[in-house]
Scaffold this active site. Structure first.
Site, short mmCIF file in Angstrom:
data_model
loop_
_atom_site.label_atom_id
_atom_site.label_comp_id
_atom_site.label_asym_id
_atom_site.label_seq_id
_atom_site.Cartn_x
_atom_site.Cartn_y
_atom_site.Cartn_z
N ASP A 35 45.85 45.47 35.43
CA ASP A 35 46.75 46.09 36.41
C ASP A 35 48.21 45.87 36.00
O ASP A 35 49.02 46.82 35.93
CB ASP A 35 46.45 45.44 37.77
CG ASP A 35 47.01 46.21 38.95
OD1 ASP A 35 47.52 47.32 38.74
OD2 ASP A 35 46.93 45.69 40.07
N VAL A 127 40.07 38.06 36.84
CA VAL A 127 40.50 37.30 38.02
C VAL A 127 39.45 37.33 39.14
O VAL A 127 39.27 36.34 39.86
CB VAL A 127 41.84 37.89 38.56
CG1 VAL A 127 42.23 37.25 39.88
CG2 VAL A 127 42.94 37.70 37.54
N1 AR6 Z 1 43.05 45.95 28.13
C1 AR6 Z 1 41.72 45.80 28.28
N2 AR6 Z 1 41.17 44.80 28.99
C2 AR6 Z 1 42.01 43.91 29.57
C3 AR6 Z 1 43.42 44.01 29.47
C4 AR6 Z 1 43.94 45.09 28.70
N3 AR6 Z 1 45.25 45.27 28.55
N4 AR6 Z 1 43.96 42.98 30.18
C5 AR6 Z 1 42.93 42.26 30.70
N5 AR6 Z 1 41.75 42.82 30.32
P1 AR6 Z 1 41.37 41.63 35.43
P2 AR6 Z 1 39.71 42.01 37.82
C6 AR6 Z 1 40.38 42.42 30.67
O1 AR6 Z 1 41.66 40.24 35.83
O2 AR6 Z 1 38.80 40.90 37.45
C7 AR6 Z 1 44.78 41.83 38.93
O3 AR6 Z 1 45.75 40.90 39.27
C8 AR6 Z 1 40.15 41.01 31.14
O4 AR6 Z 1 40.01 40.15 30.02
O5 AR6 Z 1 42.47 42.47 34.92
O6 AR6 Z 1 39.11 43.30 38.33
C9 AR6 Z 1 44.63 42.93 39.97
O7 AR6 Z 1 45.86 43.24 40.58
C10 AR6 Z 1 38.84 41.17 31.92
O8 AR6 Z 1 37.74 41.18 31.03
O9 AR6 Z 1 40.70 42.48 36.64
C11 AR6 Z 1 43.68 42.33 40.95
O10 AR6 Z 1 44.34 41.49 41.86
C12 AR6 Z 1 38.96 42.55 32.54
O11 AR6 Z 1 40.00 43.20 31.81
C13 AR6 Z 1 42.76 41.50 40.08
O12 AR6 Z 1 43.51 41.18 38.91
C14 AR6 Z 1 39.30 42.56 34.02
O13 AR6 Z 1 40.21 41.52 34.33
C15 AR6 Z 1 41.55 42.28 39.64
O14 AR6 Z 1 40.69 41.44 38.94
#
Ligand code: AR6
Length: 177
Positions: A35, A127
């Site tokens: 995000d 997260v």
């Molecule tokens: N490209 C691809 N994958 C990624 C990237 C990227 N640039 N950055 C992180 N990941 P998360 P959630 C991976 O935490 O669990 C946010 O604060 C990461 O390693 O982004 O759905 C939102 O605002 C993991 O495998 O999303 C919400 O509050 C995956 O993407 C909350 O986090 C998802 O990690 C949502 O949590």
């Protein structure tokens, strides 16, 4: 079906597809992880579009499993589809259903906009604490089901940030045929 699904290692924000999917939160106003990266690289126009959606359609915030579409600002992708994944352990056993809804609703929205390609991050597995092995089963089954229906989508990319996450997906996916 599974032929239209490709696994990638890398940064979701760099994907040249019709839409990338944001693992957002209910506020739609940004956060960390994917995000944060999307809003940082896409610029303020995406946030403004999200604010507009909050004002007009979801004043209380986007419910878990729902999806909305916005412009993609300065990103390479054409659109951003924002969805809110479940927080693992906080939905009374409905987590799997809600995670499936994220993928299903994002694909429905993409189809409504006649989009051909879409890239997903591993929703909820950061997260929000969803175990990557459990998510792999749900995501693979949901995608396969969704792509069996009539849809404009010809390519689905699953973009993993770490090799380990991609390997876990491969080990636990349930694609058939
Ligand atoms: N490209 C691809 N994958 C990624 C990237 C990227 N640039 N950055 C992180 N990941 P998360 P959630 C991976 O935490 O669990 C946010 O604060 C990461 O390693 O982004 O759905 C939102 O605002 C993991 O495998 O999303 C919400 O509050 C995956 O993407 C909350 O986090 C998802 O990690 C949502 O949590």
């Amino acid at each position: 079906m599974a032929g239209r699904i490709r696994l990638y290692l890398g940064d979701l924000t760099e994907q040249a597809v019709d839409a990338i999917v944001n693992a957002a939160n209910a506020s739609l106003l940004g956060g960390g992880g994917v995000d944060g990266a999307i809003h940082r690289r896409g610029g303020p126009a995406i946030l403004e579009a999200c604010r507009q959606i909050r004002r007009t359609r979801w004043p209380e915030g986007l419910p878990t499993g729902e999806a909305v579409i916005t412009i993609a600002g300065q990103l390479t992708a054409g659109f951003v589809i924002h969805t809110v994944g479940p927080i693992y352990g906080e939905h009374g056993g409905k987590e799997a259903q809600l995670l499936a809804n994220c993928y299903r609703n994002a694909l429905l929205l993409a189809n409504q906009h006649a989009l051909a390609s879409i890239a997903f991050p591993a929703i909820s597995t950061g997260v929000y604490g969803y175990p990557a092995n459990e998510a792999a089963e749900i995501v693979s089954q949901t995608l396969q089901e969704s792509l069996q229906r009539d849809t404009s989508i010809s390519e689905v990319r699953l973009v993993f940030f770490a090799q380990h996450d991609l390997d876990t997906f491969l080990q636990h996916q349930k694609f058939t045929g």
